[in-house]
Enzyme design. Structure first.
Site, PDB file in Angstrom:
ATOM      1  N   ARG A  69      60.195  83.531  78.102  1.00 24.26           N
ATOM      2  CA  ARG A  69      59.128  84.128  78.908  1.00 24.26           C
ATOM      3  C   ARG A  69      58.978  83.475  80.273  1.00 24.26           C
ATOM      4  O   ARG A  69      58.292  83.973  81.152  1.00 24.26           O
ATOM      5  CB  ARG A  69      57.787  84.020  78.164  1.00 24.26           C
ATOM      6  CG  ARG A  69      57.739  84.908  76.958  1.00 24.26           C
ATOM      7  CD  ARG A  69      56.546  84.606  76.105  1.00 24.26           C
ATOM      8  NE  ARG A  69      56.790  85.079  74.745  1.00 24.26           N
ATOM      9  CZ  ARG A  69      55.848  85.305  73.862  1.00 24.26           C
ATOM     10  NH1 ARG A  69      54.603  85.105  74.179  1.00 24.26           N
ATOM     11  NH2 ARG A  69      56.163  85.713  72.653  1.00 24.26           N
ATOM     12  N   GLU A 128      74.493  77.169  78.105  1.00 25.67           N
ATOM     13  CA  GLU A 128      74.386  77.413  79.543  1.00 25.67           C
ATOM     14  C   GLU A 128      73.101  78.164  79.814  1.00 25.67           C
ATOM     15  O   GLU A 128      72.853  79.216  79.220  1.00 25.67           O
ATOM     16  CB  GLU A 128      75.591  78.227  80.023  1.00 25.67           C
ATOM     17  CG  GLU A 128      75.608  78.473  81.503  1.00 25.67           C
ATOM     18  CD  GLU A 128      75.428  79.944  81.841  1.00 25.67           C
ATOM     19  OE1 GLU A 128      76.290  80.742  81.456  1.00 25.67           O
ATOM     20  OE2 GLU A 128      74.410  80.275  82.478  1.00 25.67           O
ATOM     21  N   SER A 153      61.198  81.979  72.263  1.00 25.63           N
ATOM     22  CA  SER A 153      60.558  82.969  73.129  1.00 25.63           C
ATOM     23  C   SER A 153      59.668  82.324  74.198  1.00 25.63           C
ATOM     24  O   SER A 153      59.568  82.813  75.315  1.00 25.63           O
ATOM     25  CB  SER A 153      59.762  83.968  72.300  1.00 25.63           C
ATOM     26  OG  SER A 153      58.722  83.295  71.646  1.00 25.63           O
TER      27      SER A 153
END
Lengths: 357, 214, 97
Positions: B130, B150, B126
């Site tokens: 962000r 990717e 995360s």
């Protein structure tokens, strides 16, 4: 040769520095080396070289050539596709022979399929002489020597053919430590060959040493590759016959007493150098991870060197082993990928543990 | 001891399928049924995920002299798709820059080998999501190789990361039956570096083109 | 190939040694004298058979082997336990030139 030679070299070097100054080196030692070369160049440029005598012109011409050659190596070493894995293996092997923190290894990829070599700008003796000269004259010092490792661009990920680099490393070590040259001196009382016979003797001695050097680390795989690219080559002025090269290495690997190995080891012992001996540990193919399609773990660096022999054994038997269902291209790629990742994992793990200390 | 189980997480014995939890993952690693190597720190194995690191090889998609990437043709006269990528390598600890809107392919540092009854999905940790980076990849049961990832920086600011950083999370799902990975020809077996798109090697392309004249 | 070899390493070593020997001949207490004396003593020992060719130090390999190849007879006349006579340095300088 007169001062105009120096002037021409200085003008050309000015161009060379203008291009090289934009290089970004991930290794700070390369940046330092670059700065040292530039400082020397500036001092020579500021000097009144028009008044140099003949000897000073010769010496400065050499210095400028060393700077040129070093820039050439440094320019190539910003390579963004450096084959770290094979270089790591070579560094481990080199460290057994020349414990020299003064070396900076740089890499270049060549367009020629046979361009495997190691080359340095300076021998140990030349390096000291050069530093004495520039320290006396300009109060400067060049603190590192460059070794250039060249390998063919198309084979930079071909770990089967990379075994050649161990042979080439053998030539490099031989050259740095004057091993074959000492044998020539002992046999013919000359320090350079002066006819066909002595030249042949030196060449053959160098080839045998490089073959034996490689066999210490990669078992018989260097000869296996030799068998593909130079099968049954007869004796020549530059190389012994393929058959006798293979036989000498095999005898060495089987711990048979051979005259040339005994002679090399006598020399190495008297020179206080490591002896030619088996420096790899075998991995049993039937239990190795590669056959289960994942990277091999190594207990130590002696097992690491054996990965090349393991790779060759698996690839040569691919029609019968776990690779038989794959196409020939896939077999080749799988073996190379697994060798690469096995080496990479070992090095990363080792560096990680070192960083924890 | 690398694979000591925590005992903190209760094994879910009723659930034969579904998301694997920490002790199940550790159990598979210990038995060598699941391979994740190198696992530099055991705390990469979390309660339901394993952190994976950015590897050393990158392929960046570049705007070249061609007006477009041609996914419809694959012959010696056409430019290969891989020529639209720039290949680069980093040592662990060196930085790499994700430029805005530039798709980048990289391999995880970890080599994976999945059992035939487990598939996995990959997401960004995360902290990196962000920053405007995005990824979503599925790994087939039985897959072996480094995961090819990717990522595109969807923000408007370049992002610098170190090679070796824990950037990706992998979750493992157990199926109720085995899936034979090598039942069909696999182009990506044992890959350890990112592989460019092979969209123009799709065997249906010839068929599709032939339909045009019918 | 336009040139066979741009730099002949042995010529270069010879050039640098010429500098050093010129310095010793001019200023008898040159800072390089110790280094050169060590090399001459090593060459004397090898020439007289008291040291083995294989043990020659790599740091001064070119100088020692050049002396052994082209100055061997004179080396056998010298005494390795005494200082190198002053007249030896110009002799070696001429040899290198």
């Amino acid at each position: 040769m007169d001062y105009k030679t120096i002037e021409l070299n200085l003008c050309q070097l000015e161009e060379s520095f203008a291009k090289s100054r934009s290089n970004i080196y991930s290794d700070f030692r390369k940046e330092e080396h670059f700065q040292e070369l530039y400082a020397l160049f500036q001092k020579i440029k500021e000097n009144d070289y028009q008044k140099f005598d003949e000897q000073e012109i010769l010496n400065h011409n050499y210095l400028l050539n060393v700077i040129f050659k070093s820039l050439e190596y440094l320019d190539n070493s910003t390579l963004n596709v450096t084959p770290y894995e094979i270089i790591s293996c070579l560094e481990f092997a080199l460290n057994d022979w020349i414990k020299d923190d003064d070396f900076i290894i740089v890499t270049s990829l060549s367009n020629k399929k046979t361009d495997f070599y190691l080359e340095t700008t300076l021998s140990e003796e030349s390096f000291e002489l050069l530093n004495q000269f520039i320290n006396n004259k300009y109060g400067l010092k060049i603190s590192k020597k460059l070794i250039q490792i060249s390998l063919p661009k198309i084979l930079s990920r071909d770990y089967l053919s990379s075994v050649v680099l161990y042979h080439e490393l053998g030539h490099f070590v031989d050259n740095q430590l004057n091993i074959s040259k000492k044998m020539l001196l002992k046999k013919y009382s000359i320090n350079q060959p002066n006819d066909d016979e002595t030249s042949r003797y030196l060449n053959h001695t160098m080839e045998y040493f490089a073959d034996l050097f490689a066999a210490q680390y990669v078992n018989n795989s260097s000869n296996t590759y030799l068998g593909y690219i130079a099968p049954e080559h007869p004796d020549s002025q530059t190389h012994p016959a393929t058959r006798s090269r293979i036989n000498v290495s095999l005898d060495f690997l089987n711990s048979k007493s051979i005259e040339i190995v005994d002679e090399f080891n006598k020399l190495l012992h008297l020179s206080s150098l490591p002896l030619l001996e088996i420096r790899h540990s075998k991995i049993d193919i039937s239990y190795c991870n590669l056959t289960k399609l994942y990277p091999q773990n190594f207990e130590d660096v002696s097992e690491l060197h054996y990965i090349f022999q393991l790779g060759w054994d698996i690839w040569e038997d691919a029609e019968n082993n776990f690779l038989k269902e794959f196409s020939s291209r896939q077999r080749y790629n799988i073996v190379n990928n697994l060798i690469e990742k096995s080496i990479s994992n070992y090095v990363v793990q080792k560096n990680w543990e070192d960083a924890n200390e | 001891m690398w694979f000591r189980k925590t005992g903190k997480t209760q094994m879910n014995s009723n659930s034969k399928t579904g998301l694997l939890i920490k002790d199940e993952i550790l159990d598979l690693l210990e038995k060598k049924e699941l391979i994740i190597e190198p696992l530099l720190e055991i705390d990469q194995v979390g309660e339901i995920t394993v952190d994976l690191r950015i590897g050393t090889d990158f392929l960046s998609l570049q705007q070249g002299r061609n007006a477009f990437i041609d996914t419809t043709t694959n012959n010696i006269k056409s430019r290969p798709i891989k020529s639209h990528y720039t290949q680069t390598r980093r040592k662990i600890g060196e930085y790499f820059l994700f430029h805005p809107n530039q798709p980048v392919l990289f391999s995880t540092l970890e080599y994976l080998k999945l059992p035939p009854n487990i598939y996995a999905d990959l997401n960004l940790r995360s902290s990196f999501g962000r920053l405007g980076l995005g990824l979503s990849t599925i790994i087939q049961p039985g897959y072996c190789g480094c995961a090819s990832v990717e990522i595109t920086n969807r923000g408007n600011t370049p992002i610098r990361v170190l090679s070796g950083t824990r950037m990706v999370q992998i979750r493992f799902y157990k199926l109720d039956s085995n899936s034979e990975y090598f039942n069909k020809v696999r182009k990506y077996t044992c890959q350890v570096r990112p592989v460019p798109s092979k969209a123009n090697e799709d065997s249906e392309l010839v068929k599709l083109k032939s339909m045009k004249s019918k | 190939m336009y040139l066979a070899q741009v730099i002949k390493n042995d010529d270069v070593k010879s050039d640098f040694y010429i500098n050093i020997f010129e310095d010793i001949v001019k200023n008898h207490d040159s800072s390089f004298k110790v280094l050169v004396d060590d090399a001459i003593l090593e060459a004397i020992n090898v020439a007289k058979g008291t040291a083995d060719i294989y043990s020659i130090n790599n740091n001064r390999y070119f100088l020692v082997t050049t002396l052994l190849e082209r100055f061997k007879f004179r080396l056998t006349e010298l005494n390795s336990s005494q200082n190198i006579p002053d007249e030896v340095y110009p002799e070696i300088l001429n040899l290198l030139k």
